[in-house]
Design a protein around this motif. Structure first.
Motif: not given
Length: 246
Positions: A133-135, A195-196, A203-205, A210-212
């Motif tokens: 989700l975020t690095r 990652t971002s 994810i949008l790019q 994402l793996h819940p």
């Protein structure tokens, strides 16, 4: 003899003295925390991984309560820029955002044995879970925490503190990436490419998915328990901090 201009402005600046002190304390913590992180390879070679970890944790745990106590005692200093406390739902929003911030500030809870130096500490290259989700979840968590508290407090001291904390975490983004690239090289550069820092951007790019199921970890239950305890005893903690006369 002091300058007449300086003498004229000195009383006007007095209410903002605590702002400068808080920013200085954040800078001191940043130098100690990031400085010791940078020196980790040399420190571990000299003292060993476990002993250096204990020294690092001792310094951080010694400085962090000082910041929290000073913040608690001065958070309404300066000018009140806004007051939203009477707005319906604002208290609930602040509580939920504050709780959410700890789910981004979680990573250390995944390696408690390493923090206590029971298990040999390592510099990890995490690739799953919230890293998708975020690095840099700690930056995101700090921004959320600052936003939540700024909504509730609204003082110039709160704004100054938030800017200082966020500025340090922005530096930590660069410093953390530098340390990981120094250790892992191409493996980190590959991770960086998928990652971002901005939550959800990769994810949008389409660079990440994402793996819940990766969030089904006992550590999250620990974070939830910690948030509940912190909320239940928040007023007592603030009261205890107020007894420290500074």
């Amino acid at each position: 003899m002091s300058s007449p201009i300086f003498s004229h402005w000195l009383p006007a600046l007095a209410p903002y003295r605590s702002h400068a002190i808080m920013l200085g304390m954040i800078l001191g913590f940043a130098c100690a925390h990031s400085g010791l992180a940078y020196l980790r390879p040399w420190g571990e070679a000299w003292l060993g991984a476990r002993l250096y970890r204990l020294f690092f944790v001792l310094v951080s745990l010694s400085l962090a309560p000082l910041l929290l106590i000073y913040f608690s005692n001065h958070c309404y200093d300066g000018v009140i820029l806004w007051n939203l406390q009477a707005v319906p739902g604002i208290h609930t929003a602040v509580v939920l955002l504050s709780g959410l911030s700890f789910f981004f500030l979680y990573p250390a809870t995944f390696n408690l044995l390493e923090i206590a130096a029971i298990r040999k500490p390592e510099l990890h290259l995490f690739t799953t879970g919230i890293i998708r989700l975020t690095r840099h979840p700690q930056l995101v968590g700090q921004v959320i925490w600052c936003a939540a508290h700024a909504l509730w407090i609204g003082s110039s001291f709160m704004v100054a503190t938030s800017l200082g904390l966020i500025a340090y975490h922005l530096f930590a983004v660069w410093h953390g990436d530098y340390r990981l690239e120094r250790k892992y090289g191409q493996a980190f550069r590959d991770l960086k490419a998928r990652t971002s820092v901005i939550p959800g951007l990769a994810i949008l790019q389409g660079r990440q998915q994402l793996h819940p199921r990766e969030f089904l970890r006992w550590a999250y239950l620990g974070v939830l328990s910690f948030v509940g305890i912190l909320y239940a005893f928040h007023s007592q903690l603030v009261s205890a901090a107020s007894k420290v006369a500074w």
